[in-house]
Design an enzyme around this catalytic site. Structure first.
Site, PDB file in Angstrom:
ATOM      1  N   GLN A   9       0.828  -1.200   0.000  1.00 25.37           N
ATOM      2  CA  GLN A   9       0.000   0.000   0.000  1.00 25.37           C
ATOM      3  C   GLN A   9       0.866   1.255   0.000  1.00 25.37           C
ATOM      4  O   GLN A   9       1.921   1.304   0.621  1.00 25.37           O
ATOM      5  CB  GLN A   9      -0.923   0.003   1.221  1.00 25.37           C
ATOM      6  CG  GLN A   9      -2.117   0.915   1.055  1.00 25.37           C
ATOM      7  CD  GLN A   9      -3.263   0.525   1.965  1.00 25.37           C
ATOM      8  OE1 GLN A   9      -3.323  -0.603   2.454  1.00 25.37           O
ATOM      9  NE2 GLN A   9      -4.181   1.432   2.207  1.00 25.37           N
ATOM     10  N   SER A  94       3.525  -6.629   2.667  1.00 27.81           N
ATOM     11  CA  SER A  94       2.184  -6.508   3.248  1.00 27.81           C
ATOM     12  C   SER A  94       1.140  -7.062   2.275  1.00 27.81           C
ATOM     13  O   SER A  94       1.159  -8.246   1.969  1.00 27.81           O
ATOM     14  CB  SER A  94       1.905  -5.054   3.649  1.00 27.81           C
ATOM     15  OG  SER A  94       0.708  -4.944   4.393  1.00 27.81           O
ATOM     16  N   LEU A  95       0.241  -6.226   1.736  1.00 30.46           N
ATOM     17  CA  LEU A  95      -0.762  -6.751   0.801  1.00 30.46           C
ATOM     18  C   LEU A  95      -0.093  -7.402  -0.408  1.00 30.46           C
ATOM     19  O   LEU A  95      -0.671  -8.282  -1.051  1.00 30.46           O
ATOM     20  CB  LEU A  95      -1.714  -5.653   0.334  1.00 30.46           C
ATOM     21  CG  LEU A  95      -1.283  -4.735  -0.805  1.00 30.46           C
ATOM     22  CD1 LEU A  95      -1.687  -5.301  -2.164  1.00 30.46           C
ATOM     23  CD2 LEU A  95      -1.857  -3.365  -0.630  1.00 30.46           C
ATOM     24  N   ARG A 119     -10.004  -7.547   3.418  1.00 32.03           N
ATOM     25  CA  ARG A 119      -8.883  -7.173   4.291  1.00 32.03           C
ATOM     26  C   ARG A 119      -8.838  -5.660   4.475  1.00 32.03           C
ATOM     27  O   ARG A 119      -8.667  -5.157   5.584  1.00 32.03           O
ATOM     28  CB  ARG A 119      -7.574  -7.682   3.670  1.00 32.03           C
ATOM     29  CG  ARG A 119      -6.309  -7.428   4.488  1.00 32.03           C
ATOM     30  CD  ARG A 119      -5.135  -8.062   3.746  1.00 32.03           C
ATOM     31  NE  ARG A 119      -3.863  -7.955   4.447  1.00 32.03           N
ATOM     32  CZ  ARG A 119      -2.997  -6.973   4.294  1.00 32.03           C
ATOM     33  NH1 ARG A 119      -3.278  -5.966   3.462  1.00 32.03           N
ATOM     34  NH2 ARG A 119      -1.850  -6.965   4.949  1.00 32.03           N
ATOM     35  N   HIS A 203      -0.648  -3.404  11.015  1.00 29.40           N
ATOM     36  CA  HIS A 203       0.431  -4.271  11.506  1.00 29.40           C
ATOM     37  C   HIS A 203       0.818  -3.996  12.955  1.00 29.40           C
ATOM     38  O   HIS A 203       1.997  -3.863  13.290  1.00 29.40           O
ATOM     39  CB  HIS A 203       1.653  -4.172  10.582  1.00 29.40           C
ATOM     40  CG  HIS A 203       1.376  -4.607   9.188  1.00 29.40           C
ATOM     41  ND1 HIS A 203       1.072  -5.909   8.855  1.00 29.40           N
ATOM     42  CD2 HIS A 203       1.294  -3.904   8.028  1.00 29.40           C
ATOM     43  CE1 HIS A 203       0.847  -5.990   7.554  1.00 29.40           C
ATOM     44  NE2 HIS A 203       0.957  -4.787   7.030  1.00 29.40           N
ATOM     45  N   GLN A 252      -0.114 -11.944   9.811  1.00 28.43           N
ATOM     46  CA  GLN A 252       0.432 -10.749   9.152  1.00 28.43           C
ATOM     47  C   GLN A 252      -0.376  -9.498   9.460  1.00 28.43           C
ATOM     48  O   GLN A 252       0.161  -8.387   9.483  1.00 28.43           O
ATOM     49  CB  GLN A 252       0.486 -10.995   7.635  1.00 28.43           C
ATOM     50  CG  GLN A 252       1.243  -9.976   6.836  1.00 28.43           C
ATOM     51  CD  GLN A 252       0.540  -9.658   5.525  1.00 28.43           C
ATOM     52  OE1 GLN A 252      -0.620  -9.258   5.506  1.00 28.43           O
ATOM     53  NE2 GLN A 252       1.253  -9.841   4.424  1.00 28.43           N
TER      54      GLN A 252
END
Length: 311
Positions: A9, A94-95, A119, A203, A252
């Protein structure tokens, strides 16, 4: 050895995917598949904006994935490229880990898009707007960042969210704790602390409601064995088992993105070339982690042609 890596992101921008779709039927088809999976005109938003809508987490996450996988689809359909033949590992920030799993055929495209939409919504809803924050610590290594986070917490959540490279760490948690941390950076030998324009504290433990939502969704999702090992953010190591992939994706949401360690581990495993698909944000991080690595970003049709010629 070669690793294909996928951005996270913050790499979204209005206009993303436009030239690729104009040049390639394969890209147009992929963007339509994502729109159909989400029952949404996401590609129109990617091309036309407004930026405020594209930046929303629930839109940015599937959009970034779609752009990256469209790049791969063009390479496969129009260049005869095979990820399994040309790559040794995949990884994403991440994503981007979902993009990596989609690229490696652990998830199909529609499943990946729907999981990322969920998500994004779940992460946004986990903490009321204004209660959380994130900050980038520039000139900070992981030890300095950890010490600062502990000092600033004062009973609130203040955690290392992203260990990006040897000079940049991101912290996440309650707004008050993050603001205290930014004010204390000089005391901890850190060059600067910059509050990030994000809508939620990703996170960190405050994301537990989103982790619960993803556990339920992933429990129903079909996961196949990936074509090649995927480096999991929370492990900084490769996973290939379907159940473990699901478990690490749940972890995660609240866990640290161990990007610096992941790249260092891949370099240690013999990876000398890192190819970023659909973005140009991870390459500079990789060079700060593994200065002797070869880094390539593939975004445009020219980039695709150059990459295909080099493999």
């Amino acid at each position: 050895m070669r690793a294909f890596i996928f951005p996270g992101q913050g790499s979204q921008a209005v206009g993303m995917g436009k030239t690729l779709s104009e040049a390639s039927p394969a890209a147009r088809e992929l963007f339509q598949e994502v729109d159909d999976a989400l029952s949404q005109h996401l590609f129109r938003m990617m091309v036309e904006g407004p930026e405020s809508d594209l930046t929303l987490t629930e839109n940015a996450q599937p959009a970034i994935m779609a752009n990256a996988i469209a790049t791969l689809r063009v390479m496969e359909r129009e260049g005869g490229f095979s990820l399994a033949d040309k790559g040794d590992y995949v990884a994403g920030h991440s994503l981007g880990e979902y993009s990596a799993l989609c690229a490696a055929r652990a998830f199909d495209l529609s499943t990946t898009a729907r999981l990322l939409k969920l998500r994004g919504r779940a992460m946004q809803a986990a903490v009321p707007v204004g209660e959380g924050a994130m900050a980038a610590l520039l000139g900070a290594d992981i030890d300095k960042a950890q010490a600062l986070a502990e000092a600033a917490a004062e009973g609130e959540v203040c955690a290392v969210a992203n260990d990006n490279d040897p000079t940049q760490v991101v912290i996440s948690g309650h707004r008050g704790a993050i603001e205290r941390a930014v004010a204390m950076v000089k005391d901890h030998g850190i060059k600067r602390g910059v509050l990030l324009p994000v809508s939620a504290p990703f996170h960190c433990p405050l994301m537990q409601p989103a982790a619960d939502a993803m556990e339920e969704a992933l429990g129903k999702a079909t996961v196949s064995a990936p074509l090649l090992p995927v480096y999991a953010n929370v492990l900084a190591g490769p996973v290939a088992d379907a159940d473990e992939i699901k478990a690490r994706l749940v972890e995660q949401v609240t866990g640290r993105v161990r990007w610096r360690e992941s790249v260092a581990a891949m370099w240690g495993a013999g990876v000398t070339e890192f190819v970023e698909l659909g973005g140009k944000v991870l390459g500079p991080m990789v060079k700060r982690i593994a200065p002797d690595a070869t880094v390539r970003s593939v975004v445009t049709m020219d980039d695709i042609e150059g990459a295909l010629a080099s493999f």
